[in-house]
Design a protein around this motif. Structure first.
Motif, PDB file in Angstrom:
ATOM      1  N   ARG A   1     -26.184   5.726   1.329  1.00 52.93           N
ATOM      2  CA  ARG A   1     -25.087   6.637   1.004  1.00 52.93           C
ATOM      3  C   ARG A   1     -25.479   7.492  -0.191  1.00 52.93           C
ATOM      4  O   ARG A   1     -25.985   6.958  -1.197  1.00 52.93           O
ATOM      5  CB  ARG A   1     -23.818   5.844   0.671  1.00 52.93           C
ATOM      6  CG  ARG A   1     -22.680   6.763   0.283  1.00 52.93           C
ATOM      7  CD  ARG A   1     -21.387   6.035   0.126  1.00 52.93           C
ATOM      8  NE  ARG A   1     -21.308   5.317  -1.131  1.00 52.93           N
ATOM      9  CZ  ARG A   1     -20.235   4.614  -1.491  1.00 52.93           C
ATOM     10  NH1 ARG A   1     -19.202   4.524  -0.672  1.00 52.93           N
ATOM     11  NH2 ARG A   1     -20.207   3.984  -2.641  1.00 52.93           N
TER      12      ARG A   1
ATOM     13  N   ASP B   1     -21.993   8.604  -5.074  1.00 53.60           N
ATOM     14  CA  ASP B   1     -20.530   8.568  -5.047  1.00 53.60           C
ATOM     15  C   ASP B   1     -20.020   8.241  -6.445  1.00 53.60           C
ATOM     16  O   ASP B   1     -19.396   7.212  -6.666  1.00 53.60           O
ATOM     17  CB  ASP B   1     -20.060   7.522  -4.024  1.00 53.60           C
ATOM     18  CG  ASP B   1     -18.554   7.540  -3.824  1.00 53.60           C
ATOM     19  OD1 ASP B   1     -17.895   8.469  -4.294  1.00 53.60           O
ATOM     20  OD2 ASP B   1     -18.035   6.609  -3.194  1.00 53.60           O
TER      21      ASP B   1
ATOM     22  N   ARG C   1     -15.142  14.141  -7.959  1.00 51.09           N
ATOM     23  CA  ARG C   1     -15.749  12.891  -7.530  1.00 51.09           C
ATOM     24  C   ARG C   1     -16.726  13.134  -6.393  1.00 51.09           C
ATOM     25  O   ARG C   1     -16.513  14.022  -5.570  1.00 51.09           O
ATOM     26  CB  ARG C   1     -14.595  11.971  -7.063  1.00 51.09           C
ATOM     27  CG  ARG C   1     -15.041  10.641  -6.622  1.00 51.09           C
ATOM     28  CD  ARG C   1     -13.970   9.728  -6.097  1.00 51.09           C
ATOM     29  NE  ARG C   1     -14.691   8.609  -5.498  1.00 51.09           N
ATOM     30  CZ  ARG C   1     -14.172   7.675  -4.754  1.00 51.09           C
ATOM     31  NH1 ARG C   1     -12.887   7.677  -4.516  1.00 51.09           N
ATOM     32  NH2 ARG C   1     -14.917   6.718  -4.252  1.00 51.09           N
TER      33      ARG C   1
ATOM     34  N   GLU D   1     -12.910   8.757   4.595  1.00 49.68           N
ATOM     35  CA  GLU D   1     -12.147   8.017   3.586  1.00 49.68           C
ATOM     36  C   GLU D   1     -11.104   8.886   2.895  1.00 49.68           C
ATOM     37  O   GLU D   1     -10.365   8.423   2.043  1.00 49.68           O
ATOM     38  CB  GLU D   1     -13.087   7.346   2.577  1.00 49.68           C
ATOM     39  CG  GLU D   1     -14.164   8.216   1.986  1.00 49.68           C
ATOM     40  CD  GLU D   1     -15.133   7.432   1.109  1.00 49.68           C
ATOM     41  OE1 GLU D   1     -14.874   6.260   0.795  1.00 49.68           O
ATOM     42  OE2 GLU D   1     -16.150   8.018   0.713  1.00 49.68           O
TER      43      GLU D   1
ATOM     44  N   ARG E   1      -6.421   1.917  -5.891  1.00 50.97           N
ATOM     45  CA  ARG E   1      -6.960   0.673  -5.318  1.00 50.97           C
ATOM     46  C   ARG E   1      -7.289  -0.388  -6.361  1.00 50.97           C
ATOM     47  O   ARG E   1      -7.460  -1.554  -6.035  1.00 50.97           O
ATOM     48  CB  ARG E   1      -8.210   0.996  -4.490  1.00 50.97           C
ATOM     49  CG  ARG E   1      -9.357   1.546  -5.294  1.00 50.97           C
ATOM     50  CD  ARG E   1     -10.464   2.118  -4.408  1.00 50.97           C
ATOM     51  NE  ARG E   1     -11.671   1.325  -4.452  1.00 50.97           N
ATOM     52  CZ  ARG E   1     -12.814   1.672  -3.872  1.00 50.97           C
ATOM     53  NH1 ARG E   1     -12.912   2.818  -3.223  1.00 50.97           N
ATOM     54  NH2 ARG E   1     -13.867   0.910  -3.949  1.00 50.97           N
TER      55      ARG E   1
HETATM   56 MG    MG Z   1     -15.177   4.942  -0.887  1.00 52.43          MG
END
Ligand code: MG
Ligand code: PEP
Length: 599
Positions: free
Chosen positions: A349, A352, A375, A448, A482
């Motif tokens: 990935r 992030d 982000r 997402e 979260r």
């Molecule tokens: Mg994520």
């Protein structure tokens, strides 16, 4: 499995499954200190400055040794955490602020240091409340080390004594702390820890990641626990439900001890399924992939028999690096990871960062809502070179195995086009420079952000696969952070809204024949997996620690059964109804595996 009646309890957030009964061991605030605040006269200033410099040198020496030790025993990536501590311990602005307070305010070195940290903490106060700020934890960690060398007995807040004190204990203890710092978490290695309870820190804190990957039950968000628990108190930790019981009665204790014993037996039994094929009872094949953060995790994935790496979170390389790792460093690092997962697809990935993961060198500014802000892929416009270099490193690493590239936090089609252009540029630069690279690296997007889920059709034509980041998808869908224990109940993977959005994404992928994986935490949760399998999902990516359980679960259910469960669940109106229904089905399918649920 035994049934247990709960008596008095603390409700926190379940961050790592399992049950433990044991005596508490408090790790008090590493900054607690009762030394005098001020020097008794100006003549002491010079010797206090010398004492401070000496303590800093000792701390630096100690951290450097730790870097070597951790690199050798755990892995380069974990060692890099302490590499960044070295940078902090040498930070000129930190050291000169402390010296200034000793000289100008006649403060003792410990009080000057503590004051400076408070000032740093105040700057980050708002962010720290909302998110577990790893950088601040790192700073506290470094400061704690210096304080230890400034104290007479070399012991502050239990940090240094942790290993020594625990070496004598017979039974594993329950670690209870306000927060767990990275070096404390690392020093747990080889110690007898039965479970971890903290007052703060969400599911992405170092303590949570570490305890989960080592299979230590853990609960966070128990805000009052330090006021109530003393070292030596009997404590029960239920990491499945996020429950902590302090000084329970004999009956409850013995019931939980039984559950704990059964949990261990079951865990031992499950790892034996490493070489069994991943399939349902009626022979439907599934792919069980691993989420990893570093090379050591890739080895752990191989140990549990993962079919591949479904998510390699590269930002940990950046977080633990003092500056931006260059293309060559990244290439070498990705190559080592690929080689640690031989013959398996490794899905790398791209960066992030942002949200709760920041690095000082990218100029992350204060933002009122970091998760909603600058982000991940959104940083590309400001830092195209960083992303270009990373893509080049991944394309080169592709020569050493089966590699896929995954783009996180894509919100709309424009962003995908921008990324595609960057991939083309990266290929052209490598070709022009005569550097060899793989042309077979597949491209995927993470779904997402709800906007991307809604407009997924447009993107599917331009990518090879999809990976659903349910952790973020859920928080954005229900508008609840979260990592905030206060709204954790809303971040429920088994809520009707979440399941409907997932159904939409699965359906779009099915129509176009696009492979889809789910790589959020729900892919490791038995109840959720039962529903997802019934909805047609065949690729699950999770922490390696959960893989044996999920493999066992799927081998106990037929696709027809799971489809029936999913069909029923999708008619239900509330999360509670869904949870109740699917918990009952789970215990019919496999009476034991509910043990491993944690949300
Ligand atoms: Mg994520
Ligand atoms: C997710 O959001 O579900 C995910 C897998 O990514 P991360 O947890 O790293 O944000």
């Amino acid at each position: 499995m035994s049934r247990v009646t709960l008596l008095k309890m603390h409700q926190g957030v379940a961050v790592s499954p399992g049950v433990a009964v044991g005596l508490a061991y408090r790790v008090d605030s590493v900054l607690a200190h009762d030394a005098p605040e001020f020097l008794s006269g100006p003549e002491q200033v010079e010797s206090e400055l010398a004492r401070f410099d000496q303590a800093v040198s000792k701390a630096i020496e100690e951290i450097a040794q730790l870097v070597e030790k951790v690199a050798e025993q755990v892995g380069r990536n974990e060692a890099d955490i302490f590499g960044s501590h070295l940078t902090l311990a040498r930070d000129p602005s930190l050291l000169s602020s402390v010296r200034h307070k000793i000289r100008q305010e006649s403060r003792t070195a410990p009080s000057a240091l503590t004051e400076v940290v408070k000032e740093f903490a105040a700057v980050f106060a708002r962010l720290e409340q909302e998110h577990f700020r790893e950088r601040l934890a790192d700073l506290r960690d470094v400061v704690a080390r210096i304080l230890i060398h400034l104290s007479d007995d070399g012991e502050i807040g239990g940090l240094k004594g942790l290993a020594a004190n625990l070496s004598g204990v017979k039974e594993p203890v329950i670690l209870v702390a306000h927060e767990l710092l990275p070096s404390q978490a690392m020093s747990l290695d080889g110690l007898k820890i039965a479970a971890i309870v903290t007052e703060i820190g969400g599911t992405t804190s170092h303590a949570a990641i570490l305890s989960r990957s080592r299979g230590i039950p853990a609960v966070s968000g128990c805000s009052e626990i330090m006021a109530e628990v003393q070292s030596g108190d009997l404590v029960i930790v239920d990491g499945r439900e996020g429950v902590v019981l302090v000084r329970p009665d004999a009956e409850t204790t013995s019931a939980y001890r039984k559950v704990q014993r059964e949990f261990f037996q079951l865990k031992d039994r499950l790892v034996l399924n490493r070489d069994e094929p991943a399939m349902s009872r009626d022979g439907i094949q599934v792919e069980l992939l691993a989420n990893i953060n570093n090379v050591a995790d890739a080895t752990a994935a191989d140990v549990v028999g993962a079919n591949g790496i479904g998510l390699f979170r590269t930002e940990y390389l950046f977080i633990t690096h003092p500056n931006v790792p260059d293309e060559e460093e990244q290439y070498q690092y990705y190559r080592r990871t690929i080689e640690a997962a031989p013959n398996k697809t490794v899905t790398i990935r791209t960066l992030d960062l942002g949200g709760d993961k920041t690095v000082p060198y990218l100029g992350n500014r204060y933002e009122p809502n970091p998760f909603m802000g600058w982000r991940s892929i959104r940083m590309t416009k400001d830092h195209p070179k960083i992303f270009l270099n990373q893509i080049k490193a991944i394309l080169r690493a592709g020569l050493h195995g089966k590699v896929s590239m995954l783009f996180p936090m894509i919100t709309n089609y424009d962003e995908l086009r921008q990324i595609n252009r960057l991939v083309d540029d990266a290929k052209k630069e490598l070709s022009d420079a005569g550097v060899s690279f793989s042309r077979d690296v597949k491209k995927g997007v993470m779904i997402e952000v709800p906007a991307a889920a809604v407009c997924i059709d447009a993107m599917l034509r331009e990518i090879d696969f999809v990976s659903i980041g349910s952790n973020d998808l859920i928080q954005y869908l229900v508008a609840a952070d979260r990592d905030n224990p206060k709204v954790a109940h809303l971040c429920d993977p088994l809520s009707p809204a979440v399941l409907r959005v997932l159904q939409m994404v699965f359906e779009a992928c099915r129509r176009t024949g696009t492979p889809v994986t789910l790589c959020g935490e729900m892919a490791g949760q038995p109840r959720a997996v039962l529903v997802l399998f019934g909805m047609g999902l065949r690729r699950f990516s999770m922490s390696p620690a959960f893989l044996p359980t999920i493999k066992s679960l799927l081998s106990s259910v037929t696709s027809a059964q799971a489809e029936r469960f999913a069909h029923h669940v999708l008619q239900l109106k509330t999360s509670d109804e869904i949870r109740k229904y699917i918990s009952a089905r789970l215990s019919e399918v496999s009476k034991d595996l509910g043990m491993f649920d944690f949300n």
